[in-house]
Design an enzyme around this catalytic site. Structure first.
Site, mmCIF file in Angstrom:
data_model
loop_
_atom_site.group_PDB
_atom_site.id
_atom_site.type_symbol
_atom_site.label_atom_id
_atom_site.label_comp_id
_atom_site.label_asym_id
_atom_site.label_seq_id
_atom_site.Cartn_x
_atom_site.Cartn_y
_atom_site.Cartn_z
ATOM 1 N N TRP A 156 15.269 6.056 -5.502
ATOM 2 C CA TRP A 156 15.943 4.762 -5.613
ATOM 3 C C TRP A 156 15.149 3.622 -4.993
ATOM 4 C CZ3 TRP A 156 16.145 3.318 -0.651
ATOM 5 C CH2 TRP A 156 16.190 4.325 0.314
ATOM 6 N N ASN A 157 14.107 3.919 -4.215
ATOM 7 C CA ASN A 157 13.543 2.819 -3.418
ATOM 8 C C ASN A 157 12.707 1.830 -4.237
ATOM 9 O OD1 ASN A 157 11.493 4.695 -3.631
ATOM 10 N ND2 ASN A 157 10.812 4.493 -1.518
ATOM 11 N N LYS A 180 15.028 11.207 -15.279
ATOM 12 C CA LYS A 180 16.304 11.124 -14.557
ATOM 13 C C LYS A 180 16.090 10.193 -13.372
ATOM 14 C CE LYS A 180 18.145 12.903 -11.023
ATOM 15 N NZ LYS A 180 18.886 11.723 -10.553
ATOM 16 N N PRO A 181 16.629 8.970 -13.450
ATOM 17 C CA PRO A 181 16.494 8.069 -12.292
ATOM 18 C C PRO A 181 17.465 8.491 -11.201
ATOM 19 C CG PRO A 181 17.807 7.030 -14.009
ATOM 20 C CD PRO A 181 17.397 8.375 -14.547
ATOM 21 N N GLY A 233 10.026 11.627 -4.614
ATOM 22 C CA GLY A 233 11.234 11.693 -3.795
ATOM 23 C C GLY A 233 10.942 12.405 -2.495
ATOM 24 N N SER A 234 11.971 12.999 -1.930
ATOM 25 C CA SER A 234 11.807 13.608 -0.605
ATOM 26 C C SER A 234 11.007 14.916 -0.701
ATOM 27 C CB SER A 234 13.179 13.875 0.010
ATOM 28 O OG SER A 234 13.878 14.793 -0.801
ATOM 29 N N GLU A 255 5.015 13.191 -5.635
ATOM 30 C CA GLU A 255 4.801 12.055 -4.739
ATOM 31 C C GLU A 255 5.924 12.136 -3.717
ATOM 32 O OE1 GLU A 255 2.402 9.902 -4.662
ATOM 33 O OE2 GLU A 255 1.456 10.084 -6.625
ATOM 34 N N LEU A 256 5.607 12.628 -2.523
ATOM 35 C CA LEU A 256 6.684 12.972 -1.578
ATOM 36 C C LEU A 256 6.672 12.055 -0.358
ATOM 37 C CD1 LEU A 256 6.265 16.826 -1.947
ATOM 38 C CD2 LEU A 256 7.700 15.277 -3.281
ATOM 39 N N CYS A 289 7.778 4.851 0.937
ATOM 40 C CA CYS A 289 7.143 6.119 1.341
ATOM 41 C C CYS A 289 5.880 5.853 2.147
ATOM 42 C CB CYS A 289 6.818 6.944 0.112
ATOM 43 S SG CYS A 289 5.898 6.005 -1.096
ATOM 44 N N GLU A 386 10.406 10.946 8.798
ATOM 45 C CA GLU A 386 10.460 9.636 8.150
ATOM 46 C C GLU A 386 11.743 8.934 8.594
ATOM 47 O OE1 GLU A 386 10.365 10.511 3.926
ATOM 48 O OE2 GLU A 386 9.095 8.777 3.593
HETATM 49 P P1 NAP Z 1 15.536 12.480 -2.938
HETATM 50 O O1 NAP Z 1 16.831 12.666 -2.286
HETATM 51 O O2 NAP Z 1 14.559 13.598 -2.927
HETATM 52 O O3 NAP Z 1 15.862 12.061 -4.444
HETATM 53 C C1 NAP Z 1 14.848 11.787 -5.363
HETATM 54 C C2 NAP Z 1 15.339 12.137 -6.736
HETATM 55 O O4 NAP Z 1 15.591 13.538 -6.777
HETATM 56 C C3 NAP Z 1 16.626 11.433 -7.121
HETATM 57 O O5 NAP Z 1 16.584 11.109 -8.486
HETATM 58 C C4 NAP Z 1 17.666 12.512 -6.871
HETATM 59 O O6 NAP Z 1 18.778 12.389 -7.692
HETATM 60 C C5 NAP Z 1 16.887 13.745 -7.263
HETATM 61 N N1 NAP Z 1 17.429 14.985 -6.719
HETATM 62 C C6 NAP Z 1 17.982 15.198 -5.500
HETATM 63 N N2 NAP Z 1 18.338 16.496 -5.386
HETATM 64 C C7 NAP Z 1 18.009 17.103 -6.560
HETATM 65 C C8 NAP Z 1 18.143 18.428 -7.069
HETATM 66 N N3 NAP Z 1 18.682 19.410 -6.342
HETATM 67 N N4 NAP Z 1 17.703 18.694 -8.310
HETATM 68 C C9 NAP Z 1 17.150 17.720 -9.060
HETATM 69 N N5 NAP Z 1 17.003 16.440 -8.649
HETATM 70 C C10 NAP Z 1 17.429 16.143 -7.400
HETATM 71 O O7 NAP Z 1 14.746 11.227 -2.376
HETATM 72 P P2 NAP Z 1 15.293 9.736 -2.234
HETATM 73 O O8 NAP Z 1 16.136 9.672 -1.023
HETATM 74 O O9 NAP Z 1 15.844 9.237 -3.520
HETATM 75 O O10 NAP Z 1 13.920 8.946 -2.005
HETATM 76 C C11 NAP Z 1 13.348 8.775 -0.780
HETATM 77 C C12 NAP Z 1 12.183 9.733 -0.608
HETATM 78 O O11 NAP Z 1 11.231 9.526 -1.636
HETATM 79 C C13 NAP Z 1 11.438 9.482 0.683
HETATM 80 O O12 NAP Z 1 11.105 10.704 1.286
HETATM 81 C C14 NAP Z 1 10.182 8.747 0.227
HETATM 82 O O13 NAP Z 1 9.093 8.881 1.114
HETATM 83 C C15 NAP Z 1 9.929 9.403 -1.077
HETATM 84 N N6 NAP Z 1 9.088 8.573 -1.931
HETATM 85 C C16 NAP Z 1 7.795 8.943 -2.134
HETATM 86 C C17 NAP Z 1 6.957 8.132 -2.891
HETATM 87 C C18 NAP Z 1 5.525 8.515 -3.124
HETATM 88 O O14 NAP Z 1 4.904 7.927 -3.999
HETATM 89 N N7 NAP Z 1 4.965 9.459 -2.394
HETATM 90 C C19 NAP Z 1 7.456 6.954 -3.454
HETATM 91 C C20 NAP Z 1 8.784 6.596 -3.222
HETATM 92 C C21 NAP Z 1 9.587 7.428 -2.454
HETATM 93 P P3 NAP Z 1 20.121 11.643 -7.219
HETATM 94 O O15 NAP Z 1 19.725 10.367 -6.580
HETATM 95 O O16 NAP Z 1 20.812 11.441 -8.516
HETATM 96 O O17 NAP Z 1 20.778 12.577 -6.280
#
Ligand code: NAP
Length: 482
Positions: A156-157, A180-181, A233-234, A255-256, A289, A386
């Site tokens: 979402w960020n 899937k956003p 994502g995470s 990209e975590l 991130c 983080e």
């Molecule tokens: P997140 O909780 O891992 O969610 C990311 C995506 O994964 C969302 O679309 C989420 O869907 C989905 N998701 C969650 N659980 C899932 C599952 N069991 N199965 C399939 N999909 C699932 O991360 P976030 O809180 O949105 O984002 C923050 C994280 O992203 C931070 O750790 C940040 O550092 C990282 N990030 C990394 C980069 C990079 O380029 N390295 C860039 C931006 C962000 P829902 O939202 O629908 O639950």
């Protein structure tokens, strides 16, 4: 309340599968994090609809690949142009669902469009090789082919840029895409799909599915028709999804999370370091991130840097992005705010001292006052996890070796920053800091022309630059007997 838009139809509450806008009775409400108001809802889709999207993407491959790179590139560049034309509306949608200040949201639109433009240009530059053969009656031709259907999950960020950074290279080379956003920020993705349709993306090439994340994730990671899975994502969710891809030996990009150190050496330009710190730490309210997570500051300049940073942070305007000037928006939700509070309490319990902030902000339930803490213990949580919020914690060092050791003391390896005027130290740092990206005398490293990505547990693969296209291509050999 929905944001006012000059083009009201850019606000879509349906999914986009096979070129058709699809509704559903079961829905997820989406809230504005600045005030908690529900601004709309999206369909709660699952296995069946995701399989339909994959079927559509698979069926769309031959026609999409029949186009030349130049033709696909023209569509991508038109898509980018439409994003810029509707920059204000897209920014307002992003701010309404994500919370970032409007000026930052405008910046994200420009950044996101740049990936479509860049990869639209790169579409013509995919090339293979003819190798000198191993025998006189053989010829060896190496070609680079699109992987096929790409499944993507984004956070979402950066609701627009995290999609275009993947869709740009994928579509450029002839892959098709199912995204899937995040459930927090689906409307940016839907507006993007609408503009893609207007740019001429054929049905099935770009699909958006929202809903049951685990069910959607299962299809995108396990369906044999998906050739590549890309996730931002995470770290915890990324590891789990990557493991699932093993069953079908999919190509995977991740990209975590990061845990960026920000080192200030004794010879740094302190004013420039403070500005770099503001950019790196407080952009998107500390929810990037590549955010500086730990400030490692030389003893000789520690007090000066801390005081100037605290003064600068104290001037930041905190408030809802759609309601007037704002430097800092809300955190995404109550859970994110609770984590920030825990990190601050933990740092203070271990001997830290507040120079600014340290409490919730009156602007609303998800707002936190930008915070500076000095004397942070190296074992404090905010040095190892983080924080993902507007908190700068400062620790001290005396020698370059010590700073590098502290900086590398993490399993993450996304971005690192350092301020120093010593040019030979620039070389040492860029070689010894174990990070995918090192910013030297700058707090901002992201651009479409450079490779973005991490080492260690921060990820696999690169997005952006000419390297970003490799992640969507596979290498094929033709060995020809002549
Ligand atoms: P997140 O909780 O891992 O969610 C990311 C995506 O994964 C969302 O679309 C989420 O869907 C989905 N998701 C969650 N659980 C899932 C599952 N069991 N199965 C399939 N999909 C699932 O991360 P976030 O809180 O949105 O984002 C923050 C994280 O992203 C931070 O750790 C940040 O550092 C990282 N990030 C990394 C980069 C990079 O380029 N390295 C860039 C931006 C962000 P829902 O939202 O629908 O639950």
């Amino acid at each position: 309340m929905r944001p006012d838009l000059s083009r009201a139809d850019l606000w879509r509450e349906d999914c986009y599968i096979a070129g058709v806008w699809r509704s559903g009775d079961e829905r997820i409400a989406v809230d504005n994090p600045a005030n908690g108001e529900t601004i709309g809802s999206v369909p709660f889709m699952g296995t069946a609809e995701t399989e339909e999207a994959v079927t559509a993407a698979d069926a769309a491959l031959p026609e999409w690949q029949r186009l030349t790179g130049k033709e696909r590139g023209a569509i991508l560049r038109r898509w980018a142009a439409l994003m810029l034309e509707h920059c204000e509306d897209l920014a307002r949608i992003t701010t309404a669902e994500q919370g970032k200040p409007l000026a930052e949201a405008r910046g994200e639109v420009v950044y996101a469009a740049a990936f479509l433009e860049w990869f639209g240009e790169e579409a013509r530059r995919v090339r293979g090789e003819v190798l000198t053969p191993h025998a006189s009656d053989r010829r060896l031709v190496v070609s680079r082919r699109p992987i096929g259907v790409v499944g993507a999950i984004t956070p979402w960020n950066f609701p627009l840029a995290m999609i275009t950074r993947k869709a740009g290279p994928a579509l450029a080379v002839g892959c098709t895409f199912v995204i899937k956003p995040s459930e927090f920020t689906p409307f940016s993705a839907m507006a993007l799909a609408l503009l893609g349709e207007e740019a001429g993306i054929p049905p099935g090439v770009f699909n958006v599915v929202t809903g049951d994340a685990p069910a959607i994730g299962e299809v995108l990671t396990e369906d044999v028709r998906v050739g590549k899975f890309t996730f931002t994502g995470s770290t915890a969710v990324g590891k789990m999804l990557a493991a699932r891809c093993a069953g079908t030996v999919k190509r995977v990009s991740l990209e975590l999370g990061g845990n960026a150190p920000f080192i200030v050496f004794e010879d740094a330009d302190i004013d420039a370091a403070v500005e770099g710190a503001i950019t790196s730490k407080f952009r998107n309210t500390g929810q990037t991130c590549v955010c500086a997570n730990r400030f490692i500051v030389h003893d000789d300049v520690y007090e000066r840097f801390a005081e100037k940073l605290a003064a600068r942070v104290g001037q930041m305007i905190v408030g809802a992005g759609l309601e007037g000037p704002s430097d800092q928006g809300p955190l995404i939700d109550e859970r994110a705010l609770a984590k920030v509070e825990d990190h601050v309490a933990d740092a203070l319990a271990r001997g830290g001292r507040l120079l600014a902030g340290g409490k919730r902000h009156a602007a609303g339930a998800n707002f936190y006052t930008p915070t500076v803490i000095v004397n942070v213990a190296p074992d404090a949580r905010l040095c190892h996890e983080e924080t993902f919020g507007p908190v700068a914690g400062l620790i001290r060092f005396r020698t370059e070796d010590e700073a590098i050791r502290l900086a590398n003391d993490t399993r993450a390896g996304l971005a690192a920053y350092a301020y120093t005027r010593d040019a030979s130290r620039h070389w040492r740092l860029s070689e010894q800091l174990k990070y995918g990206m090192v910013g030297l005398n700058t707090g901002l490293v992201s651009t479409e022309v450079a490779p973005f990505g991490g080492v260690k547990e921060s990820g696999i693969g690169r997005e952006g630059s000419h390297l970003g296209i490799d992640d969507y291509l596979e290498t094929r050999l033709a060995c020809i007997a002549v």
